[in-house]
Design a protein around this motif. Structure first.
Motif, PDB file in Angstrom:
ATOM      1  N   ALA A  26       0.871  -1.172   0.000  1.00 25.68           N
ATOM      2  CA  ALA A  26       0.000   0.000   0.000  1.00 25.68           C
ATOM      3  C   ALA A  26       0.908   1.221   0.000  1.00 25.68           C
ATOM      4  CB  ALA A  26      -0.915   0.000   1.219  1.00 25.68           C
ATOM      5  N   ILE A  27       0.578   2.188  -0.853  1.00 26.99           N
ATOM      6  CA  ILE A  27       1.383   3.404  -1.000  1.00 26.99           C
ATOM      7  C   ILE A  27       0.454   4.598  -0.911  1.00 26.99           C
ATOM      8  CG2 ILE A  27       2.860   4.727  -2.583  1.00 26.99           C
ATOM      9  CD1 ILE A  27       3.806   2.037  -3.718  1.00 26.99           C
ATOM     10  N   SER A  28       0.873   5.629  -0.194  1.00 26.79           N
ATOM     11  CA  SER A  28       0.042   6.825  -0.052  1.00 26.79           C
ATOM     12  C   SER A  28      -0.200   7.468  -1.411  1.00 26.79           C
ATOM     13  CB  SER A  28       0.700   7.834   0.893  1.00 26.79           C
ATOM     14  OG  SER A  28       1.921   8.310   0.360  1.00 26.79           O
ATOM     15  N   SER A  29      -1.356   8.049  -1.558  1.00 23.71           N
ATOM     16  CA  SER A  29      -1.663   8.722  -2.819  1.00 23.71           C
ATOM     17  C   SER A  29      -1.075  10.126  -2.859  1.00 23.71           C
ATOM     18  CB  SER A  29      -3.175   8.778  -3.034  1.00 23.71           C
ATOM     19  OG  SER A  29      -3.787   9.486  -1.971  1.00 23.71           O
ATOM     20  N   ILE A  30      -0.710  10.645  -1.710  1.00 24.09           N
ATOM     21  CA  ILE A  30      -0.160  11.999  -1.627  1.00 24.09           C
ATOM     22  C   ILE A  30       1.353  11.924  -1.445  1.00 24.09           C
ATOM     23  CG2 ILE A  30      -0.144  14.138  -0.299  1.00 24.09           C
ATOM     24  CD1 ILE A  30      -3.065  13.446   0.489  1.00 24.09           C
ATOM     25  N   GLU A  31       2.066  12.668  -2.270  1.00 28.84           N
ATOM     26  CA  GLU A  31       3.530  12.727  -2.197  1.00 28.84           C
ATOM     27  C   GLU A  31       3.955  13.508  -0.953  1.00 28.84           C
ATOM     28  OE1 GLU A  31       7.128  14.768  -4.759  1.00 28.84           O
ATOM     29  OE2 GLU A  31       5.278  14.236  -5.791  1.00 28.84           O
ATOM     30  N   LEU A  32       5.026  13.070  -0.314  1.00 27.87           N
ATOM     31  CA  LEU A  32       5.584  13.793   0.824  1.00 27.87           C
ATOM     32  C   LEU A  32       6.229  15.090   0.332  1.00 27.87           C
ATOM     33  CD1 LEU A  32       7.202  10.780   2.700  1.00 27.87           C
ATOM     34  CD2 LEU A  32       5.050  11.934   3.235  1.00 27.87           C
ATOM     35  N   ILE A  57       9.359   4.390   3.297  1.00 23.54           N
ATOM     36  CA  ILE A  57       9.061   5.232   2.139  1.00 23.54           C
ATOM     37  C   ILE A  57       9.492   4.525   0.858  1.00 23.54           C
ATOM     38  CG2 ILE A  57       9.173   7.432   3.362  1.00 23.54           C
ATOM     39  CD1 ILE A  57      12.044   7.788   2.287  1.00 23.54           C
ATOM     40  N   ILE A  58       8.892   4.975  -0.228  1.00 22.39           N
ATOM     41  CA  ILE A  58       9.253   4.470  -1.551  1.00 22.39           C
ATOM     42  C   ILE A  58       9.143   5.635  -2.531  1.00 22.39           C
ATOM     43  CG2 ILE A  58       6.918   3.701  -2.185  1.00 22.39           C
ATOM     44  CD1 ILE A  58       8.343   1.120  -3.339  1.00 22.39           C
ATOM     45  N   GLY A  59       9.911   5.594  -3.583  1.00 21.77           N
ATOM     46  CA  GLY A  59       9.946   6.690  -4.542  1.00 21.77           C
ATOM     47  C   GLY A  59       9.071   6.481  -5.761  1.00 21.77           C
ATOM     48  N   SER A  74      13.031   1.894  -2.256  1.00 22.26           N
ATOM     49  CA  SER A  74      12.361   1.431  -1.047  1.00 22.26           C
ATOM     50  C   SER A  74      13.311   1.475   0.151  1.00 22.26           C
ATOM     51  CB  SER A  74      11.866  -0.009  -1.262  1.00 22.26           C
ATOM     52  OG  SER A  74      11.343  -0.542  -0.079  1.00 22.26           O
ATOM     53  N   PHE A  75      12.847   2.109   1.252  1.00 18.61           N
ATOM     54  CA  PHE A  75      13.614   2.229   2.490  1.00 18.61           C
ATOM     55  C   PHE A  75      12.673   1.997   3.661  1.00 18.61           C
ATOM     56  CE2 PHE A  75      15.685   4.857  -0.634  1.00 18.61           C
ATOM     57  CZ  PHE A  75      17.038   4.670  -0.420  1.00 18.61           C
ATOM     58  N   GLY A  76      13.062   1.162   4.610  1.00 16.07           N
ATOM     59  CA  GLY A  76      12.203   0.975   5.774  1.00 16.07           C
ATOM     60  C   GLY A  76      12.655  -0.133   6.695  1.00 16.07           C
ATOM     61  N   TRP A  77      11.828  -0.374   7.703  1.00 19.71           N
ATOM     62  CA  TRP A  77      12.101  -1.350   8.740  1.00 19.71           C
ATOM     63  C   TRP A  77      11.096  -2.485   8.637  1.00 19.71           C
ATOM     64  CZ3 TRP A  77      12.660   3.893   9.275  1.00 19.71           C
ATOM     65  CH2 TRP A  77      13.936   4.345   9.639  1.00 19.71           C
ATOM     66  N   CYS A  78      11.600  -3.725   8.798  1.00 16.02           N
ATOM     67  CA  CYS A  78      10.799  -4.942   8.610  1.00 16.02           C
ATOM     68  C   CYS A  78      10.306  -5.508   9.937  1.00 16.02           C
ATOM     69  CB  CYS A  78      11.629  -6.010   7.902  1.00 16.02           C
ATOM     70  SG  CYS A  78      12.324  -5.489   6.337  1.00 16.02           S
ATOM     71  N   SER A  79       9.398  -6.495   9.829  1.00 16.77           N
ATOM     72  CA  SER A  79       8.865  -7.169  11.015  1.00 16.77           C
ATOM     73  C   SER A  79       9.955  -7.882  11.788  1.00 16.77           C
ATOM     74  CB  SER A  79       7.803  -8.193  10.625  1.00 16.77           C
ATOM     75  OG  SER A  79       6.719  -7.573  10.013  1.00 16.77           O
ATOM     76  N   GLY A 139      10.255  12.185  -5.947  1.00 13.91           N
ATOM     77  CA  GLY A 139       9.279  12.284  -4.868  1.00 13.91           C
ATOM     78  C   GLY A 139       9.266  11.033  -4.006  1.00 13.91           C
ATOM     79  N   ALA A 140       8.700  11.173  -2.798  1.00 14.77           N
ATOM     80  CA  ALA A 140       8.627  10.059  -1.848  1.00 14.77           C
ATOM     81  C   ALA A 140       7.194   9.896  -1.374  1.00 14.77           C
ATOM     82  CB  ALA A 140       9.551  10.326  -0.664  1.00 14.77           C
ATOM     83  N   PHE A 141       6.848   8.648  -1.035  1.00 12.59           N
ATOM     84  CA  PHE A 141       5.507   8.298  -0.606  1.00 12.59           C
ATOM     85  C   PHE A 141       5.588   7.394   0.622  1.00 12.59           C
ATOM     86  CE2 PHE A 141       5.649   8.989  -5.104  1.00 12.59           C
ATOM     87  CZ  PHE A 141       4.572   9.832  -5.340  1.00 12.59           C
ATOM     88  N   ILE A 142       4.642   7.536   1.536  1.00  9.92           N
ATOM     89  CA  ILE A 142       4.534   6.629   2.675  1.00  9.92           C
ATOM     90  C   ILE A 142       4.182   5.259   2.118  1.00  9.92           C
ATOM     91  CG2 ILE A 142       3.248   6.081   4.775  1.00  9.92           C
ATOM     92  CD1 ILE A 142       2.707   9.122   5.031  1.00  9.92           C
ATOM     93  N   TYR A 143       4.764   4.224   2.718  1.00 14.09           N
ATOM     94  CA  TYR A 143       4.715   2.921   2.083  1.00 14.09           C
ATOM     95  C   TYR A 143       4.708   1.794   3.109  1.00 14.09           C
ATOM     96  CZ  TYR A 143       7.567  -0.965   0.228  1.00 14.09           C
ATOM     97  OH  TYR A 143       8.089  -2.175  -0.088  1.00 14.09           O
ATOM     98  N   CYS A 144       3.968   0.734   2.806  1.00  8.98           N
ATOM     99  CA  CYS A 144       4.056  -0.502   3.585  1.00  8.98           C
ATOM    100  C   CYS A 144       3.970  -1.689   2.632  1.00  8.98           C
ATOM    101  CB  CYS A 144       3.008  -0.583   4.678  1.00  8.98           C
ATOM    102  SG  CYS A 144       1.328  -0.288   4.171  1.00  8.98           S
ATOM    103  N   HIS A 145       4.795  -2.679   2.897  1.00 10.65           N
ATOM    104  CA  HIS A 145       4.807  -3.923   2.123  1.00 10.65           C
ATOM    105  C   HIS A 145       4.284  -5.026   3.035  1.00 10.65           C
ATOM    106  CE1 HIS A 145       6.227  -6.995  -0.687  1.00 10.65           C
ATOM    107  NE2 HIS A 145       6.451  -7.697   0.416  1.00 10.65           N
ATOM    108  N   PHE A 146       3.441  -5.912   2.485  1.00 11.44           N
ATOM    109  CA  PHE A 146       2.858  -7.011   3.251  1.00 11.44           C
ATOM    110  C   PHE A 146       3.242  -8.341   2.629  1.00 11.44           C
ATOM    111  CE2 PHE A 146      -0.279  -3.555   3.017  1.00 11.44           C
ATOM    112  CZ  PHE A 146      -0.350  -3.207   4.357  1.00 11.44           C
ATOM    113  N   TYR A 147       3.351  -9.352   3.482  1.00  6.91           N
ATOM    114  CA  TYR A 147       3.507 -10.711   2.973  1.00  6.91           C
ATOM    115  C   TYR A 147       2.509 -11.664   3.635  1.00  6.91           C
ATOM    116  CZ  TYR A 147       5.283 -15.331   1.943  1.00  6.91           C
ATOM    117  OH  TYR A 147       5.376 -16.628   1.545  1.00  6.91           O
ATOM    118  N   LYS A 148       2.317 -11.560   4.918  1.00  7.83           N
ATOM    119  CA  LYS A 148       1.473 -12.507   5.640  1.00  7.83           C
ATOM    120  C   LYS A 148       0.069 -11.956   5.885  1.00  7.83           C
ATOM    121  CE  LYS A 148       4.252 -15.995   6.496  1.00  7.83           C
ATOM    122  NZ  LYS A 148       3.985 -17.355   6.110  1.00  7.83           N
ATOM    123  N   ASN A 149      -0.895 -12.864   5.842  1.00  3.72           N
ATOM    124  CA  ASN A 149      -2.269 -12.533   6.208  1.00  3.72           C
ATOM    125  C   ASN A 149      -2.316 -11.972   7.622  1.00  3.72           C
ATOM    126  OD1 ASN A 149      -4.088 -13.132   4.133  1.00  3.72           O
ATOM    127  ND2 ASN A 149      -3.820 -15.319   4.480  1.00  3.72           N
ATOM    128  N   GLY A 150      -3.286 -11.101   7.864  1.00  4.71           N
ATOM    129  CA  GLY A 150      -3.517 -10.600   9.207  1.00  4.71           C
ATOM    130  C   GLY A 150      -2.732  -9.372   9.587  1.00  4.71           C
TER     131      GLY A 150
END
Length: 159
Positions: A26-32, A57-59, A74-79, A139-150
């Motif tokens: 999921a990526i934000s629709s609004i640019e930072l 964040i992701i570009g 892509s830059f961020g912290w994982c589970s 530009g940069a956008f707020i970002y989250c990557h998912f792999y597992k359900n829940g």
């Protein structure tokens, strides 16, 4: 299926569910902001799995594949105790403990310093983390990557 629900006080809740564990994002629709720091907060309701989530964040609004964490912007912290830096998965860097249910992360992206910082609030304690060299020429956008359900998250403006 990623469900995004607008909530009270400018909050957004993101829930990820799929018939099988599959990569999605999921990526934000609004640019930072490009000229001043942007700040936001994420509450981890449920992290999914030990390595199935990235917050940062992701570009790009639309990465080339569902493996969005592999994108060079892509830059961020994982589970788990890993990070993603310029699309590179890095384990055990700077003693990052991974995300847990109940965590609050306050993120700050500073385009002038090309840095992403995180203030992790967990159980009354606070820890600080940062990633440098986050150059986002498009530009940069707020970002989250998912792999597992829940996986479930709540995004809000930082207080």
């Amino acid at each position: 299926l990623t469900t995004v629900t607008k909530g009270e006080a400018a909050s957004v809740t993101v829930d990820y569910s799929s018939s099988n564990d599959a990569n999605n994002y999921a990526i934000s629709s609004i640019e930072l902001h490009r000229s001043r720091p942007s700040q936001w907060q994420v509450e981890v309701i449920h992290p999914g799995s030990s390595s199935g989530m990235v917050l940062g964040i992701i570009g790009k609004r639309k990465p080339a594949s569902s493996f969005s964490y592999r994108d060079a912007s892509s830059f961020g912290w994982c589970s788990g105790n890993s990070m993603v830096v310029a699309g590179s998965y890095q384990v055990g860097r700077v003693s990052w403990p991974g995300w847990e249910a109940g965590d609050k992360g306050i993120f700050t992206y500073s385009p002038s310093n090309a840095s992403l910082s995180l203030r992790l609030v967990r159980g009354g304690g606070v820890r600080e983390f940062s990633i440098g060299n986050c150059r986002m020429p498009d530009g940069a956008f707020i970002y989250c990557h998912f792999y597992k359900n829940g996986t479930a998250l709540r995004f809000t403006r930082a207080a």
